[in-house]
Design an enzyme around this catalytic site. Sequence first.
Site, PDB file in Angstrom:
ATOM      1  N   CYS A 194       0.746  -1.113  -0.092  1.00 52.65           N
ATOM      2  CA  CYS A 194       0.099   0.017   0.110  1.00 52.65           C
ATOM      3  C   CYS A 194       0.866   1.123  -0.046  1.00 52.65           C
ATOM      4  O   CYS A 194       0.286   2.354  -0.491  1.00 52.65           O
ATOM      5  CB  CYS A 194      -0.865  -0.113   1.097  1.00 52.65           C
ATOM      6  N   CYS A 379      13.473   2.914  -4.392  1.00 52.03           N
ATOM      7  CA  CYS A 379      12.053   3.473  -4.504  1.00 52.03           C
ATOM      8  C   CYS A 379      11.901   3.547  -2.815  1.00 52.03           C
ATOM      9  O   CYS A 379      13.025   3.921  -2.003  1.00 52.03           O
ATOM     10  CB  CYS A 379      11.188   2.408  -5.070  1.00 52.03           C
TER      11      CYS A 379
END
Length: 421
Positions: A194, A379
């Site tokens: 998420c 990331c």
Amino acid sequence: MSTIPLPPFPPGELARYSRQLALPGVGLDGQEKLRRARVLVVGLGGLGSPAALYLAAAGVGTLGLAEKDVLEIHNLHRQVLHATPWVGISKLASALDRLTNLNPSVILREHPAGLAPANALELFADYDVILDGTDNFPARYLASDAAAKLGRPVVHGSIFQFEGQVTVLDPARNAPCYRCLFPLMPEPGAIPNCAEAGVFGALCGVIGSTMALEALKIILGIGEPLRGQLLVFDSLGANIRKVKIKRDPNCPCCGAQPDARIVALDPALYVGGTCDVPESPRRRSSNTNERFLRDLRDLRGETDRLRVTIPDSTNPPLEVDVRQARAWIESASAPLVLDVREPYEVALCSLPGSLTIPLAQVAERLNALPRDRPILTLCHHGGRSLQVVRFLRAKGLVRSSSLRGGIHEWAETFDPSMPKY
């Protein structure tokens, strides 16, 4: 469900449930079923929050709360059980406060260790219904496996961006378990979590409330619980559909010949990451302790840097840890740092000198990447960057590596002032 005699409902308590008591299939008998019921909510995040609120409000007699994480600011847009003053404190403490104020008659049982292979069977054995509000695949498989062994129904919910799903896993009543649907657990990082894919907060309310509704139907014995059916809700199109799902006779968990490792809940089967990274204790410590820990971490970092091995720029590994990455960046053979996060993430925090190309644009901007220099991708937590490295290597850019743990791990290790999200 408990059979121990209970005293009559006090008049004030009946007044609390008066609108519910008027429903066909509920009444006093149904309310008594709810009072005797024991429901365990595993995970007090986006799904567990609305579910726990509605189960407590409905008068479920005993509500177990299994949660070990600390509340972080980015949880609050969807985890409506909690509030801003509780940031930095355990979600369990926040939930106990909120639910006690909502309905003091409900018995709340704390399980601060959360769910783990070592405690799953003992934990689940005390409850009639398990509500799985977890946010990662290892926990979902574990919840399903343990409940199947004990014959307990699991109300399972999940969300991905704008879509949500709910079903009731119940092999004891010929409904599938989680492994009937997904026999093999995805590899870590294969599916964005998420933090990487994003979460539509209001969708958590819809799916979490639906999970509470399914648990109440099971307890009351009314309606048709979603056994053998997967409810899929597309929030953008406002479309709801139900897909029939069947139990697999060859399932490694609930089939005729179950896998011995699953029966034993072998911890090696349940390894992987979570959506929200548990908060470090140092964020809750005093200023003095924070300075001490920062100084100690800096000292350790300098010592570790002396020992760290700089990756071979001609043949770097698929992943490097943050200490290797920093040493590599500071070396004569420094790689190009490729940040594959979205622009809004980069605006929050970034590494100086990095090149930003969001994951979805890497393929079309492949020619912008050097072939005469190694590449280090990063990331948020390392999942997307690992995908990019595999893609780059397949396209001939074999001197590429991914930063394990992403910029979050970099901040945790080297720069506590860097914003975390």
